[in-house]
Design a protein around this motif. Sequence first.
Motif, PDB file in Angstrom:
ATOM      1  N   VAL A   1       0.730  -1.353   0.277  1.00  0.00           N
ATOM      2  CA  VAL A   1       0.206  -0.281  -0.076  1.00  0.00           C
ATOM      3  C   VAL A   1       0.726   1.275  -0.204  1.00  0.00           C
ATOM      4  O   VAL A   1       2.186   1.331   0.543  1.00  0.00           O
ATOM      5  CB  VAL A   1      -0.989  -0.350   1.650  1.00  0.00           C
ATOM      6  N   THR A   2       0.232   1.910  -0.737  1.00  0.00           N
ATOM      7  CA  THR A   2       1.470   3.852  -0.663  1.00  0.00           C
ATOM      8  C   THR A   2       0.695   4.305   0.773  1.00  0.00           C
ATOM      9  O   THR A   2       0.135   3.737   1.724  1.00  0.00           O
ATOM     10  CB  THR A   2       0.506   4.540  -1.696  1.00  0.00           C
ATOM     11  N   LYS A   3       1.773   4.845   0.837  1.00  0.00           N
ATOM     12  CA  LYS A   3       2.135   5.788   2.175  1.00  0.00           C
ATOM     13  C   LYS A   3       0.463   6.099   2.619  1.00  0.00           C
ATOM     14  O   LYS A   3       0.229   6.866   3.520  1.00  0.00           O
ATOM     15  CB  LYS A   3       3.423   6.591   2.392  1.00  0.00           C
ATOM     16  N   LYS A   4      -0.511   7.230   1.749  1.00  0.00           N
ATOM     17  CA  LYS A   4      -1.331   7.401   2.187  1.00  0.00           C
ATOM     18  C   LYS A   4      -2.348   6.717   2.816  1.00  0.00           C
ATOM     19  O   LYS A   4      -3.087   7.433   3.271  1.00  0.00           O
ATOM     20  CB  LYS A   4      -1.666   9.089   0.745  1.00  0.00           C
ATOM     21  N   GLU A   5      -2.440   5.469   1.627  1.00  0.00           N
ATOM     22  CA  GLU A   5      -3.558   4.273   2.438  1.00  0.00           C
ATOM     23  C   GLU A   5      -2.883   3.340   3.339  1.00  0.00           C
ATOM     24  O   GLU A   5      -3.892   3.095   4.775  1.00  0.00           O
ATOM     25  CB  GLU A   5      -3.399   3.342   1.527  1.00  0.00           C
TER      26      GLU A   5
ATOM     27  N   GLN B 162      -1.845   4.816  12.043  1.00  0.00           N
ATOM     28  CA  GLN B 162      -0.555   4.360  13.303  1.00  0.00           C
ATOM     29  C   GLN B 162       1.040   4.179  13.019  1.00  0.00           C
ATOM     30  O   GLN B 162       1.276   4.932  12.691  1.00  0.00           O
ATOM     31  CB  GLN B 162      -1.622   3.701  13.831  1.00  0.00           C
ATOM     32  N   THR B 163       0.120   3.272  11.521  1.00  0.00           N
ATOM     33  CA  THR B 163       1.235   3.171  10.717  1.00  0.00           C
ATOM     34  C   THR B 163       2.060   3.948  10.078  1.00  0.00           C
ATOM     35  O   THR B 163       3.800   3.694   9.701  1.00  0.00           O
ATOM     36  CB  THR B 163       0.796   1.913   9.595  1.00  0.00           C
ATOM     37  N   ARG B 164       1.594   4.714   9.742  1.00  0.00           N
ATOM     38  CA  ARG B 164       1.608   6.254   8.706  1.00  0.00           C
ATOM     39  C   ARG B 164       3.160   6.840   9.572  1.00  0.00           C
ATOM     40  O   ARG B 164       3.743   7.115   8.891  1.00  0.00           O
ATOM     41  CB  ARG B 164       0.687   7.294   8.097  1.00  0.00           C
ATOM     42  N   ARG B 165       2.815   7.405  10.310  1.00  0.00           N
ATOM     43  CA  ARG B 165       3.001   7.628  11.415  1.00  0.00           C
ATOM     44  C   ARG B 165       4.633   7.127  12.021  1.00  0.00           C
ATOM     45  O   ARG B 165       6.079   7.543  11.927  1.00  0.00           O
ATOM     46  CB  ARG B 165       2.630   7.890  12.793  1.00  0.00           C
ATOM     47  N   ALA B 166       4.421   5.521  12.133  1.00  0.00           N
ATOM     48  CA  ALA B 166       6.072   5.030  12.096  1.00  0.00           C
ATOM     49  C   ALA B 166       6.999   5.249  11.250  1.00  0.00           C
ATOM     50  O   ALA B 166       8.129   4.902  11.185  1.00  0.00           O
ATOM     51  CB  ALA B 166       5.063   3.658  12.090  1.00  0.00           C
ATOM     52  N   ALA B 167       5.877   4.628   9.990  1.00  0.00           N
ATOM     53  CA  ALA B 167       6.974   4.934   8.986  1.00  0.00           C
ATOM     54  C   ALA B 167       7.437   6.540   8.739  1.00  0.00           C
ATOM     55  O   ALA B 167       8.869   6.772   7.697  1.00  0.00           O
ATOM     56  CB  ALA B 167       5.837   4.663   7.594  1.00  0.00           C
ATOM     57  N   GLU B 168       6.752   7.488   8.895  1.00  0.00           N
ATOM     58  CA  GLU B 168       7.684   8.821   9.262  1.00  0.00           C
ATOM     59  C   GLU B 168       8.581   8.581   9.610  1.00  0.00           C
ATOM     60  O   GLU B 168       9.771   9.212   9.597  1.00  0.00           O
ATOM     61  CB  GLU B 168       6.275   9.527   8.988  1.00  0.00           C
ATOM     62  N   ALA B 169       8.756   8.319  10.716  1.00  0.00           N
ATOM     63  CA  ALA B 169       9.416   8.841  12.145  1.00  0.00           C
ATOM     64  C   ALA B 169      10.812   8.042  11.288  1.00  0.00           C
ATOM     65  O   ALA B 169      12.296   8.506  11.646  1.00  0.00           O
ATOM     66  CB  ALA B 169       8.093   7.747  13.146  1.00  0.00           C
TER      67      ALA B 169
ATOM     68  N   LYS C 296       2.557  -3.335   3.921  1.00  0.00           N
ATOM     69  CA  LYS C 296       1.902  -4.248   3.536  1.00  0.00           C
ATOM     70  C   LYS C 296       0.805  -4.168   3.940  1.00  0.00           C
ATOM     71  O   LYS C 296       0.693  -4.898   5.575  1.00  0.00           O
ATOM     72  CB  LYS C 296       2.596  -5.890   3.384  1.00  0.00           C
ATOM     73  N   ARG C 297      -0.436  -5.106   3.057  1.00  0.00           N
ATOM     74  CA  ARG C 297      -1.918  -5.549   4.432  1.00  0.00           C
ATOM     75  C   ARG C 297      -2.442  -6.574   3.362  1.00  0.00           C
ATOM     76  O   ARG C 297      -2.082  -6.985   2.649  1.00  0.00           O
ATOM     77  CB  ARG C 297      -2.782  -4.769   3.732  1.00  0.00           C
ATOM     78  N   GLU C 298      -2.682  -7.257   4.045  1.00  0.00           N
ATOM     79  CA  GLU C 298      -3.425  -8.985   3.572  1.00  0.00           C
ATOM     80  C   GLU C 298      -4.980  -8.907   3.014  1.00  0.00           C
ATOM     81  O   GLU C 298      -6.141  -7.837   3.849  1.00  0.00           O
ATOM     82  CB  GLU C 298      -3.608  -9.553   4.975  1.00  0.00           C
ATOM     83  N   ALA C 299      -5.241  -8.764   1.687  1.00  0.00           N
ATOM     84  CA  ALA C 299      -6.450  -8.576   1.320  1.00  0.00           C
ATOM     85  C   ALA C 299      -6.822 -10.401   1.554  1.00  0.00           C
ATOM     86  O   ALA C 299      -6.333 -11.013   0.710  1.00  0.00           O
ATOM     87  CB  ALA C 299      -6.107  -7.704   0.474  1.00  0.00           C
ATOM     88  N   MET C 300      -8.328 -10.060   2.106  1.00  0.00           N
ATOM     89  CA  MET C 300      -9.013 -11.687   1.743  1.00  0.00           C
ATOM     90  C   MET C 300     -10.712 -11.548   1.198  1.00  0.00           C
ATOM     91  O   MET C 300     -10.684 -10.271   1.227  1.00  0.00           O
ATOM     92  CB  MET C 300      -9.153 -12.238   3.619  1.00  0.00           C
TER      93      MET C 300
END
Length: 160
Positions: free
Chosen positions: A80-84, A88-95, A114-118
């Motif tokens: 997934v892109t950063k905006k998706e 909380q995960t976006r903040r961790a990636a930016e940190a 990555k996210r799990e699509a089911m």
Amino acid sequence: LLRQLYQDWLDAHGPGFVGETVEGADGVVRLGGRLQQRALESLFGTVRVKRTAYGAEGHDSLRPKAPILVLTAEGKSVPVTKKELRPQTRRAAEAKESQGQKPPKAGQVQTARKREAMVASVYEIDRHERTAEEFLSELRPVREATKKKRPSPQNKVVWA
């Protein structure tokens, strides 16, 4: 949970009672009324199957066929892109980026991105009975195969 759903489906379809008598493919009329029960080991655990048996002296008993219940699920990790990303995960990636960690190399994706699509589905389908010759003909090139109409799914439900 899946074992109980399967048991409920079996119970909802009943014991296969179709009337007082059944005529088999051999032309013999069989009387019904004997309720039989057996344990069935499934991928989800043991369930109980109740069936009405139709019999005639000197002939095998018949039990009407029920449709097959199919439960399917498939999962795939998708980047997934950063905006998706979740906040909380976006903040961790930016940190991590602000700490000087390098982004992944070409062809690599960080697991945090990555996210799990089911996708899951449940449906009923009648049996597709074939002879050995019919089965083998399906392995031939399309121009040589004899087409036999396959049963279509019924009561299909899909979740994503």
